[in-house]
Design a protein around this motif. Sequence first.
Motif, mmCIF file in Angstrom:
data_model
loop_
_atom_site.group_PDB
_atom_site.id
_atom_site.type_symbol
_atom_site.label_atom_id
_atom_site.label_comp_id
_atom_site.label_asym_id
_atom_site.label_seq_id
_atom_site.Cartn_x
_atom_site.Cartn_y
_atom_site.Cartn_z
ATOM 1 N N GLY A 208 33.744 -43.244 62.979
ATOM 2 C CA GLY A 208 33.853 -44.352 63.925
ATOM 3 C C GLY A 208 33.296 -45.642 63.355
ATOM 4 O O GLY A 208 33.900 -46.709 63.491
ATOM 5 N N GLN A 293 31.647 -49.606 80.283
ATOM 6 C CA GLN A 293 32.063 -50.084 78.965
ATOM 7 C C GLN A 293 30.875 -50.627 78.180
ATOM 8 O O GLN A 293 30.801 -50.475 76.959
ATOM 9 C CB GLN A 293 33.159 -51.142 79.117
ATOM 10 C CG GLN A 293 34.428 -50.606 79.762
ATOM 11 C CD GLN A 293 35.531 -51.627 79.844
ATOM 12 O OE1 GLN A 293 35.422 -52.731 79.307
ATOM 13 N NE2 GLN A 293 36.627 -51.272 80.502
ATOM 14 N N GLY A 296 28.702 -47.588 77.023
ATOM 15 C CA GLY A 296 29.263 -46.946 75.836
ATOM 16 C C GLY A 296 28.902 -47.691 74.568
ATOM 17 O O GLY A 296 28.530 -47.084 73.552
ATOM 18 N N GLY A 436 36.242 -51.485 72.105
ATOM 19 C CA GLY A 436 36.777 -50.198 72.530
ATOM 20 C C GLY A 436 36.412 -49.076 71.579
ATOM 21 O O GLY A 436 36.003 -47.983 71.997
ATOM 22 N N ARG A 439 32.635 -48.243 71.886
ATOM 23 C CA ARG A 439 32.215 -47.534 73.095
ATOM 24 C C ARG A 439 32.734 -46.106 73.126
ATOM 25 O O ARG A 439 32.038 -45.205 73.583
ATOM 26 C CB ARG A 439 32.648 -48.301 74.342
ATOM 27 C CG ARG A 439 34.143 -48.371 74.622
ATOM 28 C CD ARG A 439 34.383 -49.292 75.814
ATOM 29 N NE ARG A 439 35.796 -49.401 76.163
ATOM 30 C CZ ARG A 439 36.404 -48.677 77.102
ATOM 31 N NH1 ARG A 439 35.697 -47.766 77.760
ATOM 32 N NH2 ARG A 439 37.674 -48.848 77.386
ATOM 33 N N TYR A 440 33.929 -45.860 72.588
ATOM 34 C CA TYR A 440 34.442 -44.487 72.549
ATOM 35 C C TYR A 440 33.631 -43.625 71.577
ATOM 36 O O TYR A 440 33.211 -42.509 71.918
ATOM 37 C CB TYR A 440 35.921 -44.483 72.140
ATOM 38 C CG TYR A 440 36.858 -44.962 73.224
ATOM 39 C CD1 TYR A 440 36.853 -44.385 74.488
ATOM 40 C CD2 TYR A 440 37.753 -45.995 72.988
ATOM 41 C CE1 TYR A 440 37.709 -44.829 75.484
ATOM 42 C CE2 TYR A 440 38.609 -46.450 73.981
ATOM 43 C CZ TYR A 440 38.586 -45.865 75.226
ATOM 44 O OH TYR A 440 39.433 -46.303 76.210
ATOM 45 N N SER A 441 33.439 -44.136 70.366
ATOM 46 C CA SER A 441 32.686 -43.351 69.378
ATOM 47 C C SER A 441 31.224 -43.230 69.774
ATOM 48 O O SER A 441 30.591 -42.176 69.577
ATOM 49 C CB SER A 441 32.817 -43.983 67.986
ATOM 50 O OG SER A 441 32.316 -45.319 67.985
ATOM 51 N N THR A 444 30.845 -40.664 72.542
ATOM 52 C CA THR A 444 31.153 -39.303 72.078
ATOM 53 C C THR A 444 29.997 -38.711 71.279
ATOM 54 O O THR A 444 29.488 -37.629 71.594
ATOM 55 C CB THR A 444 32.433 -39.303 71.232
ATOM 56 O OG1 THR A 444 33.521 -39.843 72.005
ATOM 57 C CG2 THR A 444 32.789 -37.895 70.796
ATOM 58 N N LEU A 487 30.500 -40.586 78.924
ATOM 59 C CA LEU A 487 31.683 -40.289 78.110
ATOM 60 C C LEU A 487 32.949 -40.295 78.960
ATOM 61 O O LEU A 487 33.968 -40.887 78.571
ATOM 62 C CB LEU A 487 31.500 -38.940 77.412
ATOM 63 C CG LEU A 487 32.690 -38.455 76.586
ATOM 64 C CD1 LEU A 487 33.032 -39.418 75.469
ATOM 65 C CD2 LEU A 487 32.415 -37.061 76.027
ATOM 66 N N GLN A 490 34.404 -43.737 79.974
ATOM 67 C CA GLN A 490 35.078 -44.540 78.969
ATOM 68 C C GLN A 490 36.593 -44.374 79.036
ATOM 69 O O GLN A 490 37.350 -45.297 78.695
ATOM 70 C CB GLN A 490 34.581 -44.174 77.556
ATOM 71 C CG GLN A 490 33.083 -44.241 77.362
ATOM 72 C CD GLN A 490 32.478 -45.558 77.769
ATOM 73 O OE1 GLN A 490 33.029 -46.632 77.504
ATOM 74 N NE2 GLN A 490 31.338 -45.489 78.458
ATOM 75 N N PHE A 491 37.056 -43.224 79.460
ATOM 76 C CA PHE A 491 38.488 -42.943 79.513
ATOM 77 C C PHE A 491 39.091 -43.240 80.881
ATOM 78 O O PHE A 491 40.309 -43.149 81.058
ATOM 79 C CB PHE A 491 38.744 -41.478 79.157
ATOM 80 C CG PHE A 491 38.297 -41.111 77.773
ATOM 81 C CD1 PHE A 491 39.135 -41.322 76.688
ATOM 82 C CD2 PHE A 491 37.037 -40.597 77.539
ATOM 83 C CE1 PHE A 491 38.726 -40.997 75.409
ATOM 84 C CE2 PHE A 491 36.620 -40.266 76.257
ATOM 85 C CZ PHE A 491 37.467 -40.468 75.189
#
Length: 493
Positions: A208, A293, A296, A436, A439-441, A444, A487, A490-491
């Motif tokens: 990431g 957001q 994350g 984005g 925040r995703y990585s 996770t 987590l 975020q989705f």
Amino acid sequence: MEEDTKPLLVPVGGDESSYGIMNIQFNPEDFKCKRPFHVEPTNIVSVNDDMQRVTDEASAMNKRIHYYSRLTSPADRALIAPDHVLPAPDEIYVYSPLGTAFKVDSCTDGYGKNSSIVTIFMIWNTMMGTSILSIPWGIKQAGFTSGIILILLMGILTLYCCYRVVKSRKMIPLLDTSNWEFPDVCKYYFGSFGQWSSLLFSMVSLVGAMVVYWVLMSNFLFNTGKFIYNFVHDINVTDIVPGTNGSNKGTVSVVYLVLLVTVKAARLGIHLEYNWFTENDFFVPEFRIQFPQLTGVLTLAFFIHNCVITLLQNNRNQENNVRDLSIAYFLVGLTYLYVGVIIFASFPSPPLSKECIEQNFLDNFPSDDIMSFVARIFLLFQMMTVYPLLGYLARVQLLRQFFGNAYPSIFHVLILNIAIVGAGVAMAIFYPNIGGIIRYSGATCGLAFVFVYPSLIYVISQHRAGQLTWPALIMHIFIILLGLANLIAQFLL
């Protein structure tokens, strides 16, 4: 009988704690498990430019030690070479990938170890990464007031979880864990699942970060070329109003970013209007539903949990580890607050809306802006030097786990490098949104290393010791649920 007790190599002699490496930060206890590294005499240098040689005996013993070290995991000390077979201090070398080796010199106790101030700024410098560029955008997504509150709360929460990581080794009874890292602790408590899952989430954080670096390097290189083109052709698009387009170096870069933010804020002034829940054309509400957001992004911004044990091992005063870690987190949080709040508050609204704050706040400044151009150059060179190091760490962790060798063949390394670089190129083309990606990585890898593993390890160790209380259990289950909600959110947003 006398021959049996005679050291195989030159006796070490003296107290092991009295050796260091030319003021390089190493823990003297590491010599108990040091693997001598044999290199050709022509590739060995010393500080005094004298030709240094590794004896044939040390070279042979080095090969035996490396052979034995492959038979068990690093956490298993059963086959670690005993002290009496290690070469003398004048025959131990620190090998460099550049083809040279520096000789270990003796020194006084504590020499070459880090003071508290050095430890604090090492942690600060390690944590301060690309996330700082997305903090103003995160505050915009969460709302000004809630953004400030979330930065403070996430800093406290991640600090506590990092504290649990630091203490995790000491809660294991009857074993010498002095050379363990956090993945070794996870393996002890969770077996092979802990080992493989920690590898997976570690790879998520590394890959990431490399993807974010590639996207940013592409962005910085493009804007640098644009600046040079406009300068050569005498095209001036610089304006005081920001635009709305879509290691030691690390320390210098962060300090310069703080200076840039301060200067820009002094020129632009403060533009704030408090609308607690309603939105207008120029300002955002103080509280917004998109606040996850920011959490994350902050999970990765405060992420140091996978290497904090290594950093604190070199602290001269081990009893100050918790204090130094807390001070470092305070400084990091203060830096994030300063940059995020100042950029958000000084963004000129009106005429522009706060919604125009980009995921990389440097994109809000025109490519011809001198100060932002210098900042991009700093960050570009910093990332160009760090990117290969991240790739090396990813290769060592992944290939050594699967093949028992960090370099099984050029084919394996080539395929891995193509996959990692290809992921960066694809993201730079199709999803160049660093906020984005961060925040995703962050959410996770943070789920495992920040929220779940430190809390579970503490609960299990306290339960085995018969000291687990209901308040502690409830609190740590709540922390795990927070990480899981972070987590999932975020989705959904």
